[in-house]
Design a protein around this motif. Structure first.
Motif, PDB file in Angstrom:
ATOM      1  N   VAL A   1      17.211   5.755 -42.955  1.00 22.96           N
ATOM      2  CA  VAL A   1      18.354   5.444 -43.811  1.00 22.96           C
ATOM      3  C   VAL A   1      18.913   4.065 -43.480  1.00 22.96           C
ATOM      4  CG1 VAL A   1      20.663   6.193 -44.523  1.00 22.96           C
ATOM      5  CG2 VAL A   1      18.897   7.896 -44.044  1.00 22.96           C
TER       6      VAL A   1
ATOM      7  N   VAL B   1      20.993   6.377 -53.576  1.00 20.64           N
ATOM      8  CA  VAL B   1      21.843   7.458 -53.072  1.00 20.64           C
ATOM      9  C   VAL B   1      21.020   8.714 -52.838  1.00 20.64           C
ATOM     10  CG1 VAL B   1      23.840   8.916 -53.575  1.00 20.64           C
ATOM     11  CG2 VAL B   1      23.867   6.497 -54.210  1.00 20.64           C
ATOM     12  N   LEU B   2      20.143   9.037 -53.786  1.00 16.10           N
ATOM     13  CA  LEU B   2      19.272  10.205 -53.621  1.00 16.10           C
ATOM     14  C   LEU B   2      18.359  10.047 -52.411  1.00 16.10           C
ATOM     15  CD1 LEU B   2      18.248  10.945 -57.326  1.00 16.10           C
ATOM     16  CD2 LEU B   2      19.806  12.262 -55.884  1.00 16.10           C
TER      17      LEU B   2
ATOM     18  N   ASN C   1      20.261  10.655 -49.221  1.00 19.37           N
ATOM     19  CA  ASN C   1      20.529  12.082 -49.025  1.00 19.37           C
ATOM     20  C   ASN C   1      19.287  12.820 -48.543  1.00 19.37           C
ATOM     21  OD1 ASN C   1      23.214  11.869 -49.780  1.00 19.37           O
ATOM     22  ND2 ASN C   1      22.797  12.243 -51.946  1.00 19.37           N
ATOM     23  N   HIS C   2      18.130  12.509 -49.145  1.00 17.51           N
ATOM     24  CA  HIS C   2      16.898  13.168 -48.738  1.00 17.51           C
ATOM     25  C   HIS C   2      16.536  12.815 -47.293  1.00 17.51           C
ATOM     26  CE1 HIS C   2      16.639  14.554 -52.709  1.00 17.51           C
ATOM     27  NE2 HIS C   2      15.923  13.565 -53.269  1.00 17.51           N
TER      28      HIS C   2
ATOM     29  N   LYS D   1      18.560  11.922 -44.903  1.00 17.71           N
ATOM     30  CA  LYS D   1      19.492  12.603 -44.000  1.00 17.71           C
ATOM     31  C   LYS D   1      19.140  14.071 -43.870  1.00 17.71           C
ATOM     32  CE  LYS D   1      23.413   9.502 -44.778  1.00 17.71           C
ATOM     33  NZ  LYS D   1      24.789   9.381 -45.349  1.00 17.71           N
ATOM     34  N   ALA D   2      18.737  14.700 -44.968  1.00 16.17           N
ATOM     35  CA  ALA D   2      18.330  16.101 -44.912  1.00 16.17           C
ATOM     36  C   ALA D   2      17.090  16.287 -44.047  1.00 16.17           C
ATOM     37  CB  ALA D   2      18.078  16.632 -46.322  1.00 16.17           C
TER      38      ALA D   2
END
Length: 333
Positions: free
Chosen positions: A41, A26-27, A30-31, A33-34
């Motif tokens: 992803v 999950v982390l 998120n990274h 996508k950022a």
């Protein structure tokens, strides 16, 4: 002397030192996508499985992910440029029938599809009767430019003049002119079907003049150059415009049979005899007379334009131009 280490910023130190119960997957998502890496992803697990099967090392694994990300990003950029161009249809040369247009230089068209003329800030003008594929060729060249990474804007001449006059009334003319001057390729379709007012012709001239040697312009027209005065209403304006457009130009002559008429005739042959046969004959006769009238109509000498435009005649392969003394607009050859 011992070196003093700088403390980590508060958010980063908290991230490093504070244990978390959030799953690493999950982390990681998120990274990524950022960092705006959507393909990472979507593909990193699949590529990791393939890399494990092939016993690939970490650099090869990351290289494959980067390749997929770049391919996907270029595809999205091409799609975005096509949307921004506002093509009425998306067409390519794969569906263009060069055999039906023997007057068209196929080698030149395929060379133009490579896009080098846009980098050189040259222009293209396609001339010919209605239905000969001028818009198709313009759309295909525009699509090729989008695929080559060039910004494109497509609009009909009448619509552009309308937009310019509307922008002038709403006091946003400069903003629109700035946008039109910024695109690498401006495609102006159907010049000659609708005459312009004096104000409309001047606004269009200003747009094309601003693009002179700064960007490429592609124009399709059903009129030869010596009849453009009937569209702009001014010999002086027309001469100045042709001088700029034809300084660095490729001319596509498309004088074959109408694709639409040929398609209609083919459909008619496949149907049983009915009243549509006489209608088709009438249509072919009317189109033939219109073409004959256009071909035999008296044309003003190109050199009756201002003196400056005669130089463009020599440099642009305008076959209808011949050097001679200036003539008045009322006289014909």
């Amino acid at each position: 002397m011992t070196e003093t280490l700088m403390p980590l910023p508060a958010p980063l130190s908290a991230m490093v030192q504070t244990p978390t119960s959030v799953p690493p997957a999950v982390l990681l998502a998120n990274h990524l996508k950022a960092l705006k890496l959507p393909t990472f992803v979507r593909e990193y697990e699949k590529v990791a499985f393939e890399a494990a099967q092939d016993r690939a090392d970490y650099p090869r694994y990351l290289l494959r992910l980067c390749e997929l990300e770049r391919i996907d990003r270029e595809r999205r950029m091409v799609e975005r440029r096509i949307r921004m161009a506002k093509f009425p249809h998306t067409k390519s040369f794969d569906t263009f029938d060069f055999a039906a247009q023997p007057s068209l230089n196929e080698a030149l068209v395929l060379e133009l599809a490579r896009g080098e003329w846009i980098e050189q800030r040259r222009n293209v003008i396609a001339l010919g009767p209605s239905g000969t594929g001028k818009t198709h060729a313009a759309l295909a060249l525009g699509l090729a430019a989008c695929q080559k990474g060039q910004s494109v804007a497509f609009i009909t001449a009448a619509a552009l003049v309308h937009d310019l006059m509307e922008a002038r009334d709403e006091r946003r003319l400069r903003m629109l002119q700035k946008h039109l001057a910024s695109v690498k390729l401006l495609i102006l379709d159907e010049l000659g079907y609708v005459p312009f007012t004096a104000v409309g012709g001047e606004l269009l001239f200003e747009v094309l003049s601003q693009r002179y040697e700064r960007g490429s312009t592609l124009i399709t027209s059903n009129l030869p150059f010596d009849e453009w005065t009937s569209v702009f209403g001014s010999e002086r304006l027309t001469g100045a415009l042709l001088d700029r457009l034809t300084h660095h130009v490729h001319i596509l002559e498309m004088n074959g049979e109408s694709f639409r008429l040929a398609s209609s005739r083919k459909r008619q042959k496949d149907r049983p005899e009915n009243r549509e046969g006489s209608n088709m004959q009438y249509l072919e006769t009317a189109i033939g007379r219109a073409k004959s009238a256009s071909a035999t109509a008296p044309r003003a000498r190109c050199c009756s334009l201002p003196r400056r435009s005669s130089r463009s005649c020599r440099s642009s392969r305008m076959r209808s131009c011949r050097p001679g003394p200036p003539t008045s607009p009322s006289r014909t050859r």
